[in-house]
Design a protein around this motif. Sequence first.
Motif, PDB file in Angstrom:
ATOM      1  N   GLY A   1       0.832  -1.213   0.000  1.00  0.00           N
ATOM      2  CA  GLY A   1       0.000   0.000   0.000  1.00  0.00           C
ATOM      3  C   GLY A   1       0.860   1.254   0.000  1.00  0.00           C
ATOM      4  O   GLY A   1       0.597   2.198  -0.748  1.00  0.00           O
TER       5      GLY A   1
ATOM      6  N   ALA B   1       1.140   4.250  -3.059  1.00  0.00           N
ATOM      7  CA  ALA B   1       1.032   5.710  -2.921  1.00  0.00           C
ATOM      8  C   ALA B   1       2.176   6.394  -3.666  1.00  0.00           C
ATOM      9  O   ALA B   1       1.962   7.379  -4.379  1.00  0.00           O
TER      10      ALA B   1
ATOM     11  N   ARG C   1      -1.254   2.832   1.897  1.00  0.00           N
ATOM     12  CA  ARG C   1      -1.223   4.073   1.104  1.00  0.00           C
ATOM     13  C   ARG C   1      -1.293   5.281   2.029  1.00  0.00           C
ATOM     14  O   ARG C   1      -0.558   6.257   1.865  1.00  0.00           O
TER      15      ARG C   1
ATOM     16  N   GLU D   1      -0.327   5.428   5.119  1.00  0.00           N
ATOM     17  CA  GLU D   1       0.957   5.538   5.843  1.00  0.00           C
ATOM     18  C   GLU D   1       1.976   6.338   5.043  1.00  0.00           C
ATOM     19  O   GLU D   1       2.723   7.137   5.604  1.00  0.00           O
ATOM     20  N   ALA D   2       2.007   6.096   3.728  1.00  0.00           N
ATOM     21  CA  ALA D   2       2.975   6.810   2.880  1.00  0.00           C
ATOM     22  C   ALA D   2       2.697   8.312   2.914  1.00  0.00           C
ATOM     23  O   ALA D   2       3.621   9.118   3.033  1.00  0.00           O
ATOM     24  N   PHE D   3       1.418   8.685   2.820  1.00  0.00           N
ATOM     25  CA  PHE D   3       1.080  10.108   2.871  1.00  0.00           C
ATOM     26  C   PHE D   3       1.326  10.682   4.274  1.00  0.00           C
ATOM     27  O   PHE D   3       1.767  11.826   4.413  1.00  0.00           O
TER      28      PHE D   3
ATOM     29  N   LEU E   1       4.901  11.521   4.567  1.00  0.00           N
ATOM     30  CA  LEU E   1       5.275  12.752   3.858  1.00  0.00           C
ATOM     31  C   LEU E   1       4.766  13.992   4.590  1.00  0.00           C
ATOM     32  O   LEU E   1       5.352  15.069   4.511  1.00  0.00           O
TER      33      LEU E   1
ATOM     34  N   ASN F   1      -4.743  11.306   1.873  1.00  0.00           N
ATOM     35  CA  ASN F   1      -4.357  11.705   0.523  1.00  0.00           C
ATOM     36  C   ASN F   1      -5.235  12.860   0.048  1.00  0.00           C
ATOM     37  O   ASN F   1      -6.382  12.648  -0.334  1.00  0.00           O
TER      38      ASN F   1
ATOM     39  N   LEU G   1      -5.227  14.311  -2.640  1.00  0.00           N
ATOM     40  CA  LEU G   1      -5.540  14.183  -4.063  1.00  0.00           C
ATOM     41  C   LEU G   1      -6.612  13.128  -4.332  1.00  0.00           C
ATOM     42  O   LEU G   1      -7.081  12.993  -5.452  1.00  0.00           O
ATOM     43  N   SER G   2      -6.998  12.368  -3.306  1.00  0.00           N
ATOM     44  CA  SER G   2      -7.962  11.287  -3.522  1.00  0.00           C
ATOM     45  C   SER G   2      -9.318  11.857  -3.906  1.00  0.00           C
ATOM     46  O   SER G   2      -9.648  12.997  -3.578  1.00  0.00           O
TER      47      SER G   2
ATOM     48  N   LEU H   1      -1.514  19.909   0.422  1.00  0.00           N
ATOM     49  CA  LEU H   1      -0.662  19.424  -0.666  1.00  0.00           C
ATOM     50  C   LEU H   1       0.720  20.062  -0.620  1.00  0.00           C
ATOM     51  O   LEU H   1       1.734  19.402  -0.845  1.00  0.00           O
TER      52      LEU H   1
ATOM     53  N   ILE I   1       2.812  18.323   1.927  1.00  0.00           N
ATOM     54  CA  ILE I   1       3.302  17.037   1.428  1.00  0.00           C
ATOM     55  C   ILE I   1       4.455  17.255   0.455  1.00  0.00           C
ATOM     56  O   ILE I   1       5.468  16.560   0.490  1.00  0.00           O
ATOM     57  N   ARG I   2       4.298  18.253  -0.409  1.00  0.00           N
ATOM     58  CA  ARG I   2       5.365  18.564  -1.358  1.00  0.00           C
ATOM     59  C   ARG I   2       6.667  18.878  -0.644  1.00  0.00           C
ATOM     60  O   ARG I   2       7.737  18.460  -1.067  1.00  0.00           O
ATOM     61  N   ARG I   3       6.539  19.654   0.449  1.00  0.00           N
ATOM     62  CA  ARG I   3       7.739  19.986   1.204  1.00  0.00           C
ATOM     63  C   ARG I   3       8.311  18.729   1.874  1.00  0.00           C
ATOM     64  O   ARG I   3       9.507  18.641   2.103  1.00  0.00           O
TER      65      ARG I   3
ATOM     66  N   VAL J   1       8.569  15.861   0.563  1.00  0.00           N
ATOM     67  CA  VAL J   1       9.373  15.129  -0.418  1.00  0.00           C
ATOM     68  C   VAL J   1      10.631  15.941  -0.708  1.00  0.00           C
ATOM     69  O   VAL J   1      10.645  16.798  -1.564  1.00  0.00           O
TER      70      VAL J   1
END
Lengths: 247, 247
Positions: A36, A40, B37, B39-41, B44, B183, B185-186, B239, B242-244, B246
Amino acid sequence: MIPHSHPRYYSLSERHALETGMRKGITHVQGLLAHGRGEAFDYLIGERTTNEARKAIRAAAAELLLAERPVISVNGNVAALCPGAVADLAKAIGAKTRVEVNLFYRSERRVRAIAAELKKFGIIALTAGGKNMARIPGLQSKRAIVEKGGIFSSDVVLVPLEDGDRTEALRRMGKRMIAIDLNPLSRTAQRANISIVDNITRAMPLLVMEVKRMRAWKKARLSRLARSFDNKRNLKASLLIIRRGVR
Amino acid sequence: MIPHSHPRYYSLSERHALETGMRKGITHVQGLLAHGRGEAFDYLIGERTTNEARKAIRAAAAELLLAERPVISVNGNVAALCPGAVADLAKAIGAKTRVEVNLFYRSERRVRAIAAELKKFGIIALTAGGKNMARIPGLQSKRAIVEKGGIFSSDVVLVPLEDGDRTEALRRMGKRMIAIDLNPLSRTAQRANISIVDNITRAMPLLVMEVKRMRAWKKARLSRLARSFDNKRNLKASLLIIRRGVR
């Protein structure tokens, strides 16, 4: 069955494969969570193989052909998602290649289930059982268990979907590590010598193709290609792509 | 047991709760992938409740208190991760609140397992069984099934970890939708009236706290707060965070 025309065909097929893997006792619950997380990052990367991933795949192909004792490490997700590609890759690299079942959450039952699954694809996998067992220095618990004549004495290891600690410990043993990991920030990706930031189901067939293409190359040419690869720079470029994916 | 001092205590506890949920027949395999999924967000976003999430939580609290027929929708992950918080929230909003089991992959066995789990926390959940069943217009398959006196006739629905299609279909029915989704973007986050971009295990206790704090407020004050919330702007800000993340 999922129709091939479905816009999310690949993603749904993977989920289905992992569900089947769970039922067969191949995939671990934690493997589903890990997949998962990968989904992402794949989503942010645009669910495609980037140029950076292609470069890493070519460097990995060269390393695997140059290796004297290459090992492909297989865990529950790899066995569920692309056992056929593992068989193709082992065959393409040649007879020196070993395939080893290597699990984060090791249980003998799951090791057996994975070995049985791989056997269906013609792979006789190493399982680090009994007298063949060795331990990676500096790692605690069952995660240290590897096969004496496999990962333990290898020079190049392909670790698709591996954990960071083990990648690090194996590098300390002097091995060249190739990882396939969708998260360029993960410790695995950061620690490996070559990190392929791509979905394993896309990367593995490409890796097989490149190995076949380069098989006739001279050693010097393979070495040049492998040495010209800059993992740090490649990871940075992959990160930029993900950043652009977050719009 | 995971020691409370462990740096990944919360994340590991969640995974453990979902594993237990799987064993109890509460959580679906697909729920594990969805959590991965998330967790990944969360990673970030910095695994913290952002100011944007706090704003969305306050607006959500106001909406739930203003609602005449509020419903908390519960799926397998919610039941595994925070059943206690669901009970606290229902109690804090007041007697008008309904809790409804609502599943993407509906099976009567799983509906029963979740209702039994919620009962341990004092919740008599609606399950859309028999004569109480209604269907959301414009949705195919079992995903359309809701309870007549629950989601079907509600005015505000809290859908933690929901799917985009259903959120959209319920909005077409004129309902105010509050989502909790990591997310931004979902489709769920994009379609909801209020999207709380946060981990449900952090957001739910905060939502309970805010509802309790605002319970004595006059309707006009609650309305002002709810109306001043701009979801599009809030999602954009999330968003950016999140961008920051990455780097």
